[in-house]
Write a protein that holds these residues in place. Structure first.
Motif, PDB file in Angstrom:
ATOM      1  N   ARG A  31       0.855  -1.188   0.000  1.00 44.04           N
ATOM      2  CA  ARG A  31       0.000   0.000   0.000  1.00 44.04           C
ATOM      3  C   ARG A  31       0.885   1.230   0.000  1.00 44.04           C
ATOM      4  NH1 ARG A  31      -4.911   2.152   1.096  1.00 44.04           N
ATOM      5  NH2 ARG A  31      -5.837   0.071   1.150  1.00 44.04           N
ATOM      6  N   LEU A  32       0.489   2.235  -0.781  1.00 44.70           N
ATOM      7  CA  LEU A  32       1.249   3.482  -0.875  1.00 44.70           C
ATOM      8  C   LEU A  32       0.500   4.583  -0.134  1.00 44.70           C
ATOM      9  CD1 LEU A  32       3.724   4.889  -2.087  1.00 44.70           C
ATOM     10  CD2 LEU A  32       2.363   5.372  -4.126  1.00 44.70           C
ATOM     11  N   THR A  33       1.144   5.153   0.875  1.00 45.09           N
ATOM     12  CA  THR A  33       0.558   6.252   1.635  1.00 45.09           C
ATOM     13  C   THR A  33       1.244   7.552   1.232  1.00 45.09           C
ATOM     14  OG1 THR A  33       0.025   4.857   3.542  1.00 45.09           O
ATOM     15  CG2 THR A  33       0.174   7.231   3.928  1.00 45.09           C
ATOM     16  N   GLY A  34       0.477   8.483   0.667  1.00 43.98           N
ATOM     17  CA  GLY A  34       1.031   9.772   0.298  1.00 43.98           C
ATOM     18  C   GLY A  34       1.037  10.691   1.505  1.00 43.98           C
ATOM     19  N   ASP A  72      -7.531  19.679  -1.983  1.00 39.15           N
ATOM     20  CA  ASP A  72      -8.385  18.520  -2.265  1.00 39.15           C
ATOM     21  C   ASP A  72      -8.089  17.956  -3.657  1.00 39.15           C
ATOM     22  OD1 ASP A  72      -9.562  18.814   0.183  1.00 39.15           O
ATOM     23  OD2 ASP A  72     -11.361  19.824  -0.569  1.00 39.15           O
ATOM     24  N   ALA A  73      -7.875  18.856  -4.636  1.00 37.41           N
ATOM     25  CA  ALA A  73      -7.564  18.410  -5.995  1.00 37.41           C
ATOM     26  C   ALA A  73      -6.221  17.700  -6.040  1.00 37.41           C
ATOM     27  CB  ALA A  73      -7.557  19.606  -6.950  1.00 37.41           C
ATOM     28  N   LEU A  74      -5.264  18.200  -5.271  1.00 30.38           N
ATOM     29  CA  LEU A  74      -3.935  17.587  -5.198  1.00 30.38           C
ATOM     30  C   LEU A  74      -4.016  16.159  -4.674  1.00 30.38           C
ATOM     31  CD1 LEU A  74      -0.774  18.369  -5.294  1.00 30.38           C
ATOM     32  CD2 LEU A  74      -1.033  18.644  -2.840  1.00 30.38           C
ATOM     33  N   LEU A  75      -4.729  15.991  -3.570  1.00 29.34           N
ATOM     34  CA  LEU A  75      -4.841  14.668  -2.957  1.00 29.34           C
ATOM     35  C   LEU A  75      -5.660  13.718  -3.832  1.00 29.34           C
ATOM     36  CD1 LEU A  75      -5.443  15.646   0.788  1.00 29.34           C
ATOM     37  CD2 LEU A  75      -3.283  15.293  -0.417  1.00 29.34           C
ATOM     38  N   GLU A  76      -6.705  14.241  -4.450  1.00 27.93           N
ATOM     39  CA  GLU A  76      -7.537  13.409  -5.311  1.00 27.93           C
ATOM     40  C   GLU A  76      -6.762  12.962  -6.544  1.00 27.93           C
ATOM     41  OE1 GLU A  76     -10.345  11.020  -6.641  1.00 27.93           O
ATOM     42  OE2 GLU A  76     -10.299  11.987  -4.663  1.00 27.93           O
ATOM     43  N   SER A  77      -5.919  13.823  -7.070  1.00 24.63           N
ATOM     44  CA  SER A  77      -5.103  13.446  -8.228  1.00 24.63           C
ATOM     45  C   SER A  77      -4.143  12.318  -7.875  1.00 24.63           C
ATOM     46  CB  SER A  77      -4.317  14.659  -8.733  1.00 24.63           C
ATOM     47  OG  SER A  77      -5.186  15.634  -9.256  1.00 24.63           O
ATOM     48  N   PHE A  78      -3.598  12.371  -6.659  1.00 20.15           N
ATOM     49  CA  PHE A  78      -2.729  11.293  -6.186  1.00 20.15           C
ATOM     50  C   PHE A  78      -3.498   9.975  -6.128  1.00 20.15           C
ATOM     51  CE2 PHE A  78      -1.502   8.769  -2.439  1.00 20.15           C
ATOM     52  CZ  PHE A  78      -0.216   8.409  -2.801  1.00 20.15           C
ATOM     53  N   ARG A  79      -4.694  10.023  -5.529  1.00 16.11           N
ATOM     54  CA  ARG A  79      -5.508   8.809  -5.436  1.00 16.11           C
ATOM     55  C   ARG A  79      -5.861   8.278  -6.829  1.00 16.11           C
ATOM     56  NH1 ARG A  79      -8.421  12.115  -1.660  1.00 16.11           N
ATOM     57  NH2 ARG A  79      -8.025  11.542   0.521  1.00 16.11           N
ATOM     58  N   HIS A  80      -6.214   9.198  -7.722  1.00 14.19           N
ATOM     59  CA  HIS A  80      -6.614   8.811  -9.077  1.00 14.19           C
ATOM     60  C   HIS A  80      -5.461   8.130  -9.813  1.00 14.19           C
ATOM     61  CE1 HIS A  80      -8.574   9.095 -13.015  1.00 14.19           C
ATOM     62  NE2 HIS A  80      -7.426   9.558 -13.471  1.00 14.19           N
ATOM     63  N   THR A  81      -4.260   8.712  -9.706  1.00 11.24           N
ATOM     64  CA  THR A  81      -3.106   8.142 -10.389  1.00 11.24           C
ATOM     65  C   THR A  81      -2.788   6.755  -9.854  1.00 11.24           C
ATOM     66  OG1 THR A  81      -2.185  10.347 -10.761  1.00 11.24           O
ATOM     67  CG2 THR A  81      -0.665   8.487 -10.952  1.00 11.24           C
ATOM     68  N   CYS A  82      -2.828   6.594  -8.536  1.00 14.83           N
ATOM     69  CA  CYS A  82      -2.566   5.282  -7.933  1.00 14.83           C
ATOM     70  C   CYS A  82      -3.619   4.271  -8.366  1.00 14.83           C
ATOM     71  CB  CYS A  82      -2.539   5.397  -6.416  1.00 14.83           C
ATOM     72  SG  CYS A  82      -1.110   6.292  -5.762  1.00 14.83           S
ATOM     73  N   SER A  83      -4.876   4.703  -8.413  1.00 15.23           N
ATOM     74  CA  SER A  83      -5.957   3.815  -8.817  1.00 15.23           C
ATOM     75  C   SER A  83      -5.759   3.325 -10.245  1.00 15.23           C
ATOM     76  CB  SER A  83      -7.301   4.535  -8.686  1.00 15.23           C
ATOM     77  OG  SER A  83      -8.365   3.714  -9.140  1.00 15.23           O
ATOM     78  N   GLU A  84      -5.364   4.235 -11.136  1.00  7.34           N
ATOM     79  CA  GLU A  84      -5.133   3.855 -12.533  1.00  7.34           C
ATOM     80  C   GLU A  84      -4.006   2.838 -12.666  1.00  7.34           C
ATOM     81  OE1 GLU A  84      -4.559   7.341 -14.977  1.00  7.34           O
ATOM     82  OE2 GLU A  84      -6.656   7.218 -15.616  1.00  7.34           O
ATOM     83  N   LYS A  85      -3.047   2.897 -11.755  1.00  6.65           N
ATOM     84  CA  LYS A  85      -1.916   1.969 -11.789  1.00  6.65           C
ATOM     85  C   LYS A  85      -2.181   0.699 -10.985  1.00  6.65           C
ATOM     86  CE  LYS A  85       1.522   5.676 -12.344  1.00  6.65           C
ATOM     87  NZ  LYS A  85       2.168   5.217 -13.590  1.00  6.65           N
ATOM     88  N   GLY A  86      -3.358   0.627 -10.381  1.00  9.72           N
ATOM     89  CA  GLY A  86      -3.700  -0.552  -9.600  1.00  9.72           C
ATOM     90  C   GLY A  86      -3.003  -0.613  -8.257  1.00  9.72           C
ATOM     91  N   ILE A  87      -2.646   0.551  -7.702  1.00  7.68           N
ATOM     92  CA  ILE A  87      -1.925   0.600  -6.429  1.00  7.68           C
ATOM     93  C   ILE A  87      -2.887   1.036  -5.325  1.00  7.68           C
ATOM     94  CG2 ILE A  87       0.003   1.647  -5.172  1.00  7.68           C
ATOM     95  CD1 ILE A  87       0.860  -0.063  -7.558  1.00  7.68           C
ATOM     96  N   PRO A  88      -3.082   0.229  -4.291  1.00  6.89           N
ATOM     97  CA  PRO A  88      -3.906   0.673  -3.156  1.00  6.89           C
ATOM     98  C   PRO A  88      -3.235   1.859  -2.478  1.00  6.89           C
ATOM     99  CG  PRO A  88      -2.776  -1.382  -2.622  1.00  6.89           C
ATOM    100  CD  PRO A  88      -2.527  -1.129  -4.088  1.00  6.89           C
TER     101      PRO A  88
END
Length: 275
Positions: A31-34, A72-88
């Motif tokens: 799991r990747l924690t930003g 909020d946009a910064l954090l959401e972009s991080f989540r979105h990028t991880c999701s696209e790469k299949g990274i929890p």
């Protein structure tokens, strides 16, 4: 490995660092924690190729509300990028007591990946006081990520015979056993190229037990930093593994990379063991 912390200053998005952290998380299924913090107000820019919404630039909004929208946009972009790469993924954001909060998080993490820009956050003092403290106080190993995207093809263990350099080798191999098929080399710089046969045998045996392709090199020289840097110039896709003495060499790598116009950052990812 179960948990990787990615440390990144929110006002300086670094997509290459996220890519590298995702590479490690993908290899290990961790799991990747930003871990985000802001040293300056967030600027209107693109994050990981995703532009902030133009609506957030409305100057009629109260300053704090505008800041919160961008965060909020910064954090959401991080989540979105991880999701696209299949990274929890999960996020942790703080605005005060950053080092204390990060050290506390590291108690329950396997690895920290630090943005090289964060390492140079204090201007020309490289590594920054923040990075020096992190390397000293972190409760798990730290990787200072490279400036440009790269795939790990080789592992270079910087060996000086000390317990800390051996500990670094062990920690790296235990955390990333998935890299056993990569070429692994132990490198030692000595004033002479002499080494006791028993020590060489121990190192060679350890390497062959953990890596399919391995070797041990002794470089004759009196300046470890310069000799290692020259050696590494021939290995552009290597990750460098260091023990405690690597903290001193870290400043040399950063300065050399700046001089070579490598985006004022690291040419190589550097794994530094916690002692």
């Amino acid at each position: 490995m179960e948990k990787i912390i990615l440390v990144i200053s929110g006002d300086k998005p670094a997509p290459n660092v996220l890519d590298f952290a995702c590479q490690l998380a993908g290899i290990t299924r961790a799991r990747l924690t930003g871990f985000f913090f802001q040293s300056q107000p967030i600027q209107n820019t693109q994050l990981y190729g995703l532009p902030f919404a133009d609506a957030f630039a409305n100057t009629d909004q109260p300053e704090q509300e505008l800041y919160q929208h961008k965060l909020d946009a910064l954090l959401e972009s991080f989540r979105h990028t991880c999701s696209e790469k299949g990274i929890p993924a999960s996020v942790h954001h703080t605005e005060s007591g950053v080092l204390e909060a990060l050290v506390n998080e590291s108690r329950f993490a396997d690895l920290i990946v630090a943005d090289a820009a964060t390492a140079a956050l204090d201007g020309n003092d490289v590594p920054s006081s923040f990075m020096k403290q992190l390397l000293t106080e972190a409760k798990c190993p730290v990787i200072v990520a490279p400036a440009a995207p790269m795939l790990i093809e080789e592992i270079v263990f910087c060996y000086d015979g000390s317990p800390s350099s051996i500990l670094a080798m062990k920690q790296f191999s235990y955390l990333l056993p998935e890299l056993e098929d990569k070429k692994a080399s132990a490198v030692q710089v000595k004033k002479d190229d002499d080494m006791p046969d028993e020590e060489r045998r121990h190192i060679t045996h350890w390497l062959s037990n953990h890596y399919i392709y391995s070797g041990f090199t002794v470089i004759k020289g009196s300046h470890a930093g310069d000799e290692l840097f020259t050696y590494l110039l021939k290995k552009p896709n290597a990750i460098v593994v260091m023990g405690a003495y690597g903290r001193n060499l870290l400043s040399m790598f950063l300065r050399r990379s700046q001089a070579d116009l490598l985006i004022q950052s690291l040419a190589y990812p550097v794994f530094i063991a916690h002692v």
